[in-house]
Design a protein around this motif. Structure first.
Motif, mmCIF file in Angstrom:
data_model
loop_
_atom_site.group_PDB
_atom_site.id
_atom_site.type_symbol
_atom_site.label_atom_id
_atom_site.label_comp_id
_atom_site.label_asym_id
_atom_site.label_seq_id
_atom_site.Cartn_x
_atom_site.Cartn_y
_atom_site.Cartn_z
ATOM 1 N N LEU A 106 52.458 13.263 19.505
ATOM 2 C CA LEU A 106 52.909 12.289 18.513
ATOM 3 C C LEU A 106 54.429 12.240 18.443
ATOM 4 O O LEU A 106 55.027 11.169 18.323
ATOM 5 N N TYR A 107 55.078 13.394 18.530
ATOM 6 C CA TYR A 107 56.537 13.448 18.496
ATOM 7 C C TYR A 107 57.119 12.720 19.709
ATOM 8 O O TYR A 107 58.070 11.933 19.582
ATOM 9 N N ALA A 108 56.539 12.977 20.876
ATOM 10 C CA ALA A 108 57.026 12.320 22.095
ATOM 11 C C ALA A 108 56.840 10.812 22.013
ATOM 12 O O ALA A 108 57.716 10.042 22.416
ATOM 13 N N LYS A 109 55.714 10.384 21.468
ATOM 14 C CA LYS A 109 55.451 8.950 21.333
ATOM 15 C C LYS A 109 56.456 8.314 20.369
ATOM 16 O O LYS A 109 56.979 7.232 20.625
ATOM 17 N N ALA A 110 56.733 8.992 19.258
ATOM 18 C CA ALA A 110 57.697 8.476 18.288
ATOM 19 C C ALA A 110 59.094 8.405 18.902
ATOM 20 O O ALA A 110 59.813 7.414 18.729
ATOM 21 N N ALA A 111 59.491 9.439 19.629
ATOM 22 C CA ALA A 111 60.812 9.454 20.263
ATOM 23 C C ALA A 111 60.925 8.321 21.284
ATOM 24 O O ALA A 111 61.964 7.652 21.376
ATOM 25 N N GLU A 112 59.860 8.077 22.012
ATOM 26 C CA GLU A 112 59.852 6.989 22.998
ATOM 27 C C GLU A 112 60.002 5.636 22.303
ATOM 28 O O GLU A 112 60.744 4.768 22.761
ATOM 29 N N GLN A 113 59.337 5.450 21.191
ATOM 30 C CA GLN A 113 59.427 4.186 20.471
ATOM 31 C C GLN A 113 60.821 3.968 19.902
ATOM 32 O O GLN A 113 61.321 2.846 19.891
ATOM 33 N N PHE A 114 61.467 5.027 19.424
ATOM 34 C CA PHE A 114 62.807 4.871 18.866
ATOM 35 C C PHE A 114 63.844 4.588 19.941
ATOM 36 O O PHE A 114 64.905 4.047 19.645
ATOM 37 N N ARG A 115 63.547 4.928 21.183
ATOM 38 C CA ARG A 115 64.453 4.567 22.280
ATOM 39 C C ARG A 115 64.398 3.077 22.566
ATOM 40 O O ARG A 115 65.325 2.519 23.118
ATOM 41 N N ASN A 116 63.311 2.437 22.175
ATOM 42 C CA ASN A 116 63.152 1.012 22.398
ATOM 43 C C ASN A 116 64.072 0.255 21.437
ATOM 44 O O ASN A 116 64.122 0.537 20.249
ATOM 45 N N ALA A 117 64.772 -0.744 21.923
ATOM 46 C CA ALA A 117 65.732 -1.499 21.121
ATOM 47 C C ALA A 117 65.061 -2.240 19.967
ATOM 48 O O ALA A 117 65.674 -2.469 18.929
ATOM 49 N N ARG A 118 63.811 -2.601 20.106
ATOM 50 C CA ARG A 118 63.136 -3.382 19.068
ATOM 51 C C ARG A 118 62.237 -2.525 18.180
ATOM 52 O O ARG A 118 61.468 -3.050 17.388
ATOM 53 N N ALA A 119 62.348 -1.222 18.278
ATOM 54 C CA ALA A 119 61.452 -0.336 17.535
ATOM 55 C C ALA A 119 61.598 -0.509 16.024
ATOM 56 O O ALA A 119 60.601 -0.563 15.307
ATOM 57 N N LEU A 120 62.828 -0.602 15.532
ATOM 58 C CA LEU A 120 63.031 -0.749 14.090
ATOM 59 C C LEU A 120 62.494 -2.074 13.588
ATOM 60 O O LEU A 120 61.924 -2.159 12.498
ATOM 61 N N GLU A 121 62.656 -3.121 14.381
ATOM 62 C CA GLU A 121 62.104 -4.425 13.998
ATOM 63 C C GLU A 121 60.580 -4.343 13.922
ATOM 64 O O GLU A 121 59.965 -4.863 12.989
ATOM 65 N N ARG A 122 59.978 -3.699 14.900
ATOM 66 C CA ARG A 122 58.525 -3.567 14.940
ATOM 67 C C ARG A 122 58.031 -2.726 13.752
ATOM 68 O O ARG A 122 57.043 -3.067 13.103
ATOM 69 N N LEU A 123 58.742 -1.661 13.426
ATOM 70 C CA LEU A 123 58.375 -0.817 12.301
ATOM 71 C C LEU A 123 58.451 -1.605 10.990
ATOM 72 O O LEU A 123 57.550 -1.532 10.162
ATOM 73 N N ALA A 124 59.509 -2.371 10.824
ATOM 74 C CA ALA A 124 59.660 -3.181 9.608
ATOM 75 C C ALA A 124 58.548 -4.224 9.516
ATOM 76 O O ALA A 124 57.964 -4.447 8.450
ATOM 77 N N ARG A 125 58.204 -4.861 10.615
ATOM 78 C CA ARG A 125 57.149 -5.871 10.639
ATOM 79 C C ARG A 125 55.804 -5.233 10.289
ATOM 80 O O ARG A 125 55.053 -5.759 9.466
ATOM 81 N N ASP A 126 55.518 -4.107 10.878
ATOM 82 C CA ASP A 126 54.249 -3.424 10.615
ATOM 83 C C ASP A 126 54.175 -2.940 9.171
ATOM 84 O O ASP A 126 53.112 -2.957 8.562
ATOM 85 N N THR A 127 55.290 -2.518 8.616
ATOM 86 C CA THR A 127 55.322 -2.041 7.242
ATOM 87 C C THR A 127 55.022 -3.184 6.279
ATOM 88 O O THR A 127 54.224 -3.029 5.349
ATOM 89 N N ARG A 128 55.604 -4.345 6.507
ATOM 90 C CA ARG A 128 55.337 -5.504 5.653
ATOM 91 C C ARG A 128 53.882 -5.945 5.765
ATOM 92 O O ARG A 128 53.224 -6.260 4.783
ATOM 93 N N ARG A 129 53.362 -5.961 6.978
ATOM 94 C CA ARG A 129 52.006 -6.429 7.218
ATOM 95 C C ARG A 129 50.969 -5.520 6.564
ATOM 96 O O ARG A 129 49.916 -5.976 6.137
ATOM 97 N N CYS A 130 51.254 -4.231 6.476
ATOM 98 C CA CYS A 130 50.285 -3.268 5.944
ATOM 99 C C CYS A 130 50.516 -2.946 4.480
ATOM 100 O O CYS A 130 50.041 -1.940 3.976
ATOM 101 N N GLY A 131 51.267 -3.775 3.791
ATOM 102 C CA GLY A 131 51.461 -3.558 2.370
ATOM 103 C C GLY A 131 52.335 -2.356 2.032
ATOM 104 O O GLY A 131 52.077 -1.641 1.087
#
Length: 67
Positions: free
Chosen positions: A37-62
């Protein structure tokens, strides 16, 4: 009489080793999962759009990011 006592003690000892081995295996599996899980999270944060995706998912899931 002494032979049966030794046999029972041996079975208890074997059961204790088996329980200990099971506990180690369970702990190892949990540690491996945390590492994955840590490796997967670190990989996602290396992605330039990770924060945008996190914000979108957070809004969608209430307010909660999906897992």
């Amino acid at each position: 009489m002494a032979g049966s006592a030794c046999g029972a003690a041996g079975r208890r000892s074997s059961l204790g080793r088996q329980r200990l081995a099971t506990a180690h295996t369970t702990h190892d599996a949990a540690e491996r999962r945390v590492t994955e899980l840590y490796a997967k999270a670190a990989e996602q944060f290396r992605n330039a759009r990770a924060l945008e995706r996190l914000a979108r998912d957070t809004r969608r899931c209430g307010g909660r990011p999906r897992t």
